[in-house]
Scaffold this active site. Sequence first.
Site, PDB file in Angstrom:
ATOM      1  N   GLU A  45     -75.232   4.773  57.056  1.00 51.61           N
ATOM      2  CA  GLU A  45     -74.120   3.948  56.572  1.00 51.61           C
ATOM      3  C   GLU A  45     -72.857   4.787  56.603  1.00 51.61           C
ATOM      4  O   GLU A  45     -72.808   5.871  56.024  1.00 51.61           O
ATOM      5  CB  GLU A  45     -74.367   3.501  55.123  1.00 51.61           C
ATOM      6  CG  GLU A  45     -75.417   2.438  54.964  1.00 51.61           C
ATOM      7  CD  GLU A  45     -75.576   2.008  53.505  1.00 51.61           C
ATOM      8  OE1 GLU A  45     -74.734   2.364  52.660  1.00 51.61           O
ATOM      9  OE2 GLU A  45     -76.564   1.320  53.218  1.00 51.61           O
ATOM     10  N   GLU A  56     -67.846   1.525  43.685  1.00 57.70           N
ATOM     11  CA  GLU A  56     -68.192   2.945  43.705  1.00 57.70           C
ATOM     12  C   GLU A  56     -67.937   3.655  42.377  1.00 57.70           C
ATOM     13  O   GLU A  56     -66.969   3.373  41.679  1.00 57.70           O
ATOM     14  CB  GLU A  56     -67.390   3.677  44.805  1.00 57.70           C
ATOM     15  CG  GLU A  56     -67.392   3.004  46.163  1.00 57.70           C
ATOM     16  CD  GLU A  56     -68.758   2.823  46.800  1.00 57.70           C
ATOM     17  OE1 GLU A  56     -69.756   3.327  46.255  1.00 57.70           O
ATOM     18  OE2 GLU A  56     -68.821   2.146  47.833  1.00 57.70           O
TER      19      GLU A  56
END
EC number: 4.2.1.20
Length: 257
Positions: A45, A56
């Site tokens: 990824e 995040e």
Amino acid sequence: MNKRITEAFANGKAFIPFLTCGDPSLEVTEQLVYAMEEAGADLIELGIPFSDPTAEGTVIQEANVRALAGGVTTDKVFAMVEKIRKNTKIPMVFMTYANVVFSYGTERFIKKAAEVGMDGLILPDVPFEEKEEFDVVCKQYGLDLISLIAPTSHERIAMIAKEAEGFVYCVSSLGVTGMRTSITTDIGAMVKLVKAQKDIPCAVGFGISTPEQAKKMADQSDGAIVGSAIVKLCGAYGKDCVPKVKAYVKEMKDAIR
């Protein structure tokens, strides 16, 4: 369904590492891709940095800030992928945010991603109900739009699974990405619900950082995804991170074999 993504899950449990492109530099990111493949990664990824990465935790947020401060742009990431594709066929997917795709132009972004050799796209801030405008274009250019399911998805899991492409990203814990001491979600139950709808690989991410956790998650699914622990190594060692990351990826892959 993208052939390369299917192949990533063909040889037992898949190990899927995540990198923030351009942290510490795009040159190092390119070297990391080769090193991680050598260490046994099955699919990679690539995070395109964004100023406000809502899914995040601090580790990846800080990596985004460093990459953007270093001048990383979406076009530079595409150019890097083009270089990588001359040397490896490892399956790769972009993980980024709707805004990055929108501001570039949805069709322009997806067409370019397919042209440079990407296999899929993950947009964690796009709910299932709003994926259509991206999905249509992804199908047009042969890119898999990867669906995420969370422990709270419950009755939506079946609905999401029916239309899933590539693999299903099972979010192991609520909240943002980051390392966790323990993961208590019943991953096995989530995976069962998906497989009842469609024969598609399920990989688990969010919170995995140790070989023990990776093994536990892979035992209940088709693979483990690790981001923050790798990004943390990139942040700690900078341009010297490649051998550290390679050793870590090898250890994680060995744990899930």
